[in-house]
Structure formats: structure tokens, C-alpha cells
Scaffold this active site. Structure first.
Site, PDB file in Angstrom:
ATOM      1  N   GLU A   7      -6.255  17.024  -4.574  1.00  9.22           N
ATOM      2  CA  GLU A   7      -6.748  18.388  -4.312  1.00  9.22           C
ATOM      3  C   GLU A   7      -6.059  19.038  -3.112  1.00  9.22           C
ATOM      4  O   GLU A   7      -6.012  20.262  -3.014  1.00  9.22           O
ATOM      5  CB  GLU A   7      -8.275  18.379  -4.112  1.00  9.22           C
ATOM      6  CG  GLU A   7      -8.804  17.696  -2.851  1.00  9.22           C
ATOM      7  CD  GLU A   7      -9.072  16.191  -3.029  1.00  9.22           C
ATOM      8  OE1 GLU A   7      -8.469  15.583  -3.933  1.00  9.22           O
ATOM      9  OE2 GLU A   7      -9.870  15.635  -2.241  1.00  9.22           O
ATOM     10  N   HIS A  37      -5.701  12.034  -2.502  1.00  9.82           N
ATOM     11  CA  HIS A  37      -6.452  13.288  -2.690  1.00  9.82           C
ATOM     12  C   HIS A  37      -5.537  14.355  -3.284  1.00  9.82           C
ATOM     13  O   HIS A  37      -4.970  15.168  -2.541  1.00  9.82           O
ATOM     14  CB  HIS A  37      -6.992  13.782  -1.348  1.00  9.82           C
ATOM     15  CG  HIS A  37      -8.088  12.948  -0.790  1.00  9.82           C
ATOM     16  ND1 HIS A  37      -9.412  13.148  -1.116  1.00  9.82           N
ATOM     17  CD2 HIS A  37      -8.065  11.898   0.068  1.00  9.82           C
ATOM     18  CE1 HIS A  37     -10.163  12.260  -0.474  1.00  9.82           C
ATOM     19  NE2 HIS A  37      -9.376  11.490   0.241  1.00  9.82           N
ATOM     20  N   CYS A  77     -10.266   9.364  -4.671  1.00 14.30           N
ATOM     21  CA  CYS A  77     -10.387   8.455  -3.531  1.00 14.30           C
ATOM     22  C   CYS A  77     -11.626   7.560  -3.690  1.00 14.30           C
ATOM     23  O   CYS A  77     -11.581   6.608  -4.457  1.00 14.30           O
ATOM     24  CB  CYS A  77     -10.382   9.229  -2.219  1.00 14.30           C
ATOM     25  SG  CYS A  77      -9.850   8.183  -0.859  1.00 14.30           S
TER      26      CYS A  77
HETATM   27  N1  GLN Z   1     -14.549   5.516   2.059  1.00 13.48           N
HETATM   28  C1  GLN Z   1     -13.389   5.207   1.300  1.00 13.48           C
HETATM   29  C2  GLN Z   1     -12.293   4.603   2.163  1.00 13.48           C
HETATM   30  O1  GLN Z   1     -12.303   4.793   3.352  1.00 13.48           O
HETATM   31  C3  GLN Z   1     -12.869   6.420   0.572  1.00 13.48           C
HETATM   32  C4  GLN Z   1     -12.369   7.492   1.481  1.00 13.48           C
HETATM   33  C5  GLN Z   1     -12.295   8.847   0.830  1.00 13.48           C
HETATM   34  O2  GLN Z   1     -12.863   9.065  -0.227  1.00 13.48           O
HETATM   35  N2  GLN Z   1     -11.589   9.755   1.452  1.00 13.48           N
HETATM   36  O3  GLN Z   1     -11.418   3.968   1.678  1.00 13.48           O
END
Ligand code: GLN
Length: 551
Positions: A528, A526, A395
Site C-alpha cells: 500500500e 506493505h 504484513c
Molecule cells: N507485528 C508484525 C511484525 O512486527 C507485523 C508488523 C506489521 O504488520 N507491520 O512482524
């Protein structure tokens, strides 16, 4: 009294928090599921937040995301991992959700002019949610973990709801208390008084527990079991000793040895199923966990919360777990290192500090928000790229990988994400258009791009090699995305977007070709969140494979 279709087990906590109520609940679920029952696990969080999305993960632990997009407590992750299946948004309840529902109903005149009160309205809304979760899952058994400890003000309504259900259906509801038996070093003796007091507190709510799971550093002897049994009115075989063990994955197996599954079935008046799934796969997995010897060293470069001498890694539990499952699968012992991103920031960081990164077999930059630690993460990503250390970005870790590439390969020195510098002249990561409106309206709770979405994988890519298929489903939690205006030049500079939303608008995976770098890959989602002991995530496995190859 009407016979119920669904059975309920309520798990409460005694003495103190943090002794493994979540693992105990997950293990009970795994155990009963292995006996052939349809089981769902439900977490009650007594706080007034409507969901877990707005809480700071460095203080409260990871925000876990379900397929539906609901942002929950990290315990839901344990549940899904132990059950080896996805749970629904009906399997998570906070006080905030319950009160919000009741207050909104009151505002909409749904109570026909009555006075709206905690009893019966809040209690009944809780019961409705418990029943609904069982129904949605078509469960034989719903195991409800009531967050917090008996004696807290916050969880009283939930215990009251459970008590009421037991009054109406005494043969279909069982109570388990996960308690703690300290062994004070000066005394050298296991003390049962705190547990007795916790049970007494529960009794004062009109509930007696059927089972006590006594957590402790060492196994409990029979004498203390009897003491607890007599003072707490619980048959001695229903007092289960749960000492600290090397691997939490042994907990379901130990519970089975103590006959906990059969005791619960008897308490719930359930007959044994003829067809059982059994615990064979789990046993094999649990044995493997203890047998792996060769280490694989993985660094997670993140923001860590230091309390005194302790570093809390709770913000990244699912990442840690995902690494473990893939390492075990490949026969390696995962050794996970916490690297503080801020240690790599600024001009003063020495060359040798960066050289230290070479001792890791692989580096992960996990999800995150905001400015802190960003420059450090970017510096580490650059080092991993140039020195061909396997890198996996999750992410934010993917977005930063794109920014790093734009800055150092495309020479767009001002490249950034709108999250940090909206005035940057090269916004390679920008806010998604629908997110802009939400932020402008101050709508921060539960409003990101959340939950499971499908994506298409590019044939011939590393991602394809890992997944072995084109259509995938992964869970998301973000507001920003790779800016479509920069995709063309990033591609021309060698970055491959090997995963895309089906409409081709959102870039879901970025990677460098294998001939350029052994593993340099980031996901906008994600992975994970869907890695499980019995089904490790293919991308984590591909990453660990590359890490092992580097050794
Ligand atoms: N801050 C970034 C976004 O909002 C990544 C979010 C995250 O890593 N869950 O896009």
C-alpha cells in the site's frame, strides 16, 4: 543579496487542524510539478518524537514508511501519491530530530564552549535541514508544511526559521496559510474573524502570509474575500476559496482554475518553463473517480478506534487509498467496510455472523502489532479461505494467514507467532535473529526491518501474473518472519511462497494456487505504501479483479 538556487513555500495552518493542510500542500506540489518544476514536499511535525514509529496508529493515524525506512507521518503518503514519486528521508523533520541533533552536538563539544540556545542553534539546524532537503532533491521549489496551527507553542521555532529565510531571501520565499471559515448553523453566515485572528497571530511572529487558502463547507463569496484581503493585507486574488468537494483529487485542478500556480511562480520570481508536463493524466484520473458507478465491496478487518459515534480509519489510510486506485482503474466504485476483528473472537460468535462476511467481494487484513484482535482475524481468514472469498493479507495479515494455514490445514493447533506466544510449540512466525538483540537492548525506535528491499517473484504464481516481472522492490516494517524451520512442511501442505528475499531466506509473499482459491495471498511487505493514483499497485489490482469476478 545572493540569488538562490532553490525556492521555498511555507504552508502554515490557521484556526484549527484537520482542515486539509496536507492535501493543500500536496496539491500545490502536484500543480507546480505539472508546470515543469522539480518540486519536493517536506513535512514538519513539531512533536518531540524522533520519528512517527513509536506512536499508536489507532490514535495518531498510520505510520508511513519511506524507501529509506524512515517512519513518518501519514501526510508523507499523500505527498508521494500526489507527486507520483518517492520522497527522501530528508523530506521529513520532527522537533525530536532537530533537538536530538543539537544536543548530541553539544555533548560532543561541537559548539566550541558557547552557550547552546534555541536561537540561533535550533533555528539554524532547522534552516540547515530545509536547505538540505532542497539540495538532496535538486529541487526548484521545496514546499514545507509546518504541522500544527499558528499559535501553538510547538511550531514557533519552525515558523521563526522560515521567517529568517524570508528576511535573507525575500524574493525566494513565499508563505501560504490554510485557514478555516466557519458557517455556524444558527447564523447562516460565513465568519471571517477566526481567520483574521490567525493571521494576526502569524503577524505577531513577524510573518505576513502571501496567500490565504480559505477552507470552508461552501464557496466563499467575493464580499468575504475582500474583507479577508483588506484585514489581512493580502491582495484579493491571493485569497483562494477552497470549499468542501466530493473528491480531494479535484483540489489541484481547482487550484489551477484559481490561478494559484501562476501566482506562486510570480511571488517566487520564477519564469514559466517552456516544457510543462501538464495535468492531463491527473484530469483523466480525477474524472474517472467521479464516473465509476458499479460498487465493489471490500472489508478491512482491523483494530479501529471508536470515539463516541465515530470510527477512525486513519490507521489504514494507505490501504484505503491503494484499494481505491485499483478499483478506479478497473472501473469500479470502491465501497470500504470497517470490520472490527474483536467482533469475531471467542466461542460465542454465531455462525450467521460469519455468513455476513459473504456479502463482501474481498477481505483485507492489514498490518498490525500485538495480541488484540488476533483470534478474530484468524477466524475471518479461515472463513475467507474455506469459502473462497478473495483475501489479501498485508504484513501481519500475511503472518496470520500462515498461522491459520498451519493450525487448520497442517493441524498444528498451537501454531503462533513469537510476538504473541513465544512459548508456542509451533512458532511458524518467529522473530528475525537481528531483531532479538535489538529488543533485548530495549531498542524499539526505528529498529524494525524498515524500508525498501528487493525480492524475487516465482514464475507461474499469482504474484508473477500481477507484477509481470521477477525482481520487485517493496517497503517493509516488521520484526517477525516466516520461520525457516516450517517452510518445507507449509509448502508440502500446499502453501506457495511466491516471493522471497534474493538470498532465499525471507518469505515475502505467500499464496494458494489459483485452482484452489481465486485469491488468497499475503505479503510480508506493505504494498500500500507504493500504490499511487497514477500508478496503482499490481497486487491490489489483482485482488480487486478477483473481488469483482466474485460478484
Ligand atoms: N507485528 C508484525 C511484525 O512486527 C507485523 C508488523 C506489521 O504488520 N507491520 O512482524
Amino acid at each position: 543579496m545572493k540569488k538562490r538556487a532553490h525556492k521555498f513555500i511555507f504552508v502554515t495552518g490557521g484556526v484549527m487542524s484537520g482542515v486539509g493542510k496536507g492535501i493543500a500542500t500536496s496539491s500545490i506540489g502536484a500543480l507546480l510539478q505539472a508546470k515543469g518544476f522539480v518540486v519536493n514536499l517536506l513535512k514538519v511535525d513539531p512533536y518531540l518524537n524522533v520519528d512517527a514509529g513509536t506512536m499508536n496508529p489507532t490514535e495518531h493515524g498510520e505510520t508511513y514508511v519511506l524507501d529509506s525506512g524512515l517512519e513518518t507521518d501519514q501526510d508523507m503518503g499523500n505527498y508521494e501519491r500526489f507527486l507520483n514519486r518517492s520522497l527522501s528521508q530528508d523530506d521529513y523533520i520532527t522537533s525530536g530530530m532537530v533537538y536530538k541533533h543539537v544536543i548530541e552536538a553539544e555533548r560532543a563539544l561541537k559548539y566550541g564552549g558557547h552557550c547552546v540556545e534555541a536561537i540561533p542553534h535550533i533555528r539554524d539546524e532547522i534552516i540547515r535541514r530545509f536547505e538540505n532537503s532542497a539540495k538532496v532533491n535538486k529541487s526548484d521549489i521545496t514546499v514545507v508544511e509546518i504541522g500544527g496551527t499558528v499559535g501553538d507553542y510547538q511550531n514557533i521555532m519552525f515558523i521563526e526559521a522560515a521567517r529568517t529565510m524570508k528576511v535573507y531571501h525575500p524574493k525566494d520565499v513565499a508563505f501560504v496559510m490554510v485557514s478555516y471559515m466557519p458557517v455556524p448553523r444558527k447564523l447562516g453566515e460565513m465568519k471571517s474573524k477566526p481567520t483574521q485572528n490567525a493571521i494576526r497571530q502569524l503577524n505577531s511572529y513577524g510573518v505576513n502570509t502571501d496567500i490565504i487558502i480559505a477552507r470552508s463547507e461552501v464557496p466563499m463569496d467575493h464580499k468575504r474575500k475582500e474583507k479577508i484581503a483588506i484585514s489581512c493585507s493580502v491582495p484579493v486574488e491571493q485569497v483562494i476559496s477552497a470549499p468542501d468537494i466530493e473528491s480531494v483529487f479535484d483540489v489541484p485542478l481547482n487550484f489551477e482554475k484559481d490561478n494559484l500556480g501562476n501566482i506562486l511562480l510570480k511571488l517566487l520570481n520564477l519564469r514559466h518553463k517552456r516544457e510543462t508536463v501538464g495535468m492531463k493524466d491527473w484530469e483523466t484520473f480525477a474524472a474517472r473517480v467521479k464516473s465509476v458507478k458499479k460498487p465493489v465491496h471490500i472489508a478491512i478487518v482491523g483494530k479501529y478506534f471508536n470515539t463516541g459515534d465515530f470510527v477512525l480509519t486513519d490507521a489504514y489510510v494507505s490501504v484505503l487509498e491503494a484499494i481505491k486506485y485499483s478499483a478506479y482503474k478497473l472501473g469500479y466504485k470502491p465501497v470500504i467496510h470497517t470490520v472490527n476483528a474483536r467482533d469475531y473472537e471467542g466461542l460465542k460468535v454465531s455462525k450467521s455472523k460469519f455468513q455476513e462476511l459473504k456479502k463482501f467481494d474481498g477481505i483485507i487484513v492489514p498490518g498490525g502489532f500485538g495480541e488484540s484482535g488476533i483470534e478474530g482475524k484468524l477466524a475471518v481468514i479461515c472463513f475467507a479461505r474455506e469459502n473462497k472469498i478473495p483475501y489479501f493479507g498485508l504484513c501481519y495479515g500475511m503472518q496470520l494467514m500462515v498461522i491459520e494455514y498451519a493450525r487448520n490445514v497442517l493441524k498444528l493447533k498451537d501454531a503462533n507467532t513469537a510476538e504473541i506466544n513465544p512459548k508456542s510449540s509451533a512458532l511458524v512466525i518467529d522473530i528475525m535473529p537481528d531483531q532479538k538483540k535489538k529488543i533485548a537492548a530495549g531498542n524499539y525506535g526505528g529498529s524494525m526491518r524498515l524500508g525498501s528491499y528487493s525480492a524475487n517473484i516465482l514464475k507461474g504464481s499469482m504474484a508473477y501474473e500481477a507484477y509481470g516481472k521477477i525482481l520487485i522492490q517493496e517497503r517493509h516494517r516488521h520484526r517477525y518472519e516466516v520461520n525457516p524451520d516450517y517452510i518445507k512442511i507449509l509448502k508440502e501442505a500446499g502453501l506457495v511462497f511466491s516471493g522471497q528475499s534474493p538470498d532465499g531466506v525471507l518469505m515475502e509473499i505467500a499464496e494458494l494456487p489459483k485452482k484452489i482459491h481465486p485469491f488468497f495471498l499475503g505479503t510480508q511487505f506493505h504494498p500500500e505504501f507504493i500504490a499511487r493514483p497514477l500508478s496503482p499497485h499490481p497486487l491490489f489490482t489483482a485482488f480487486i479483479k478477483a473481488a469483482v469476478r466474485r460478484k
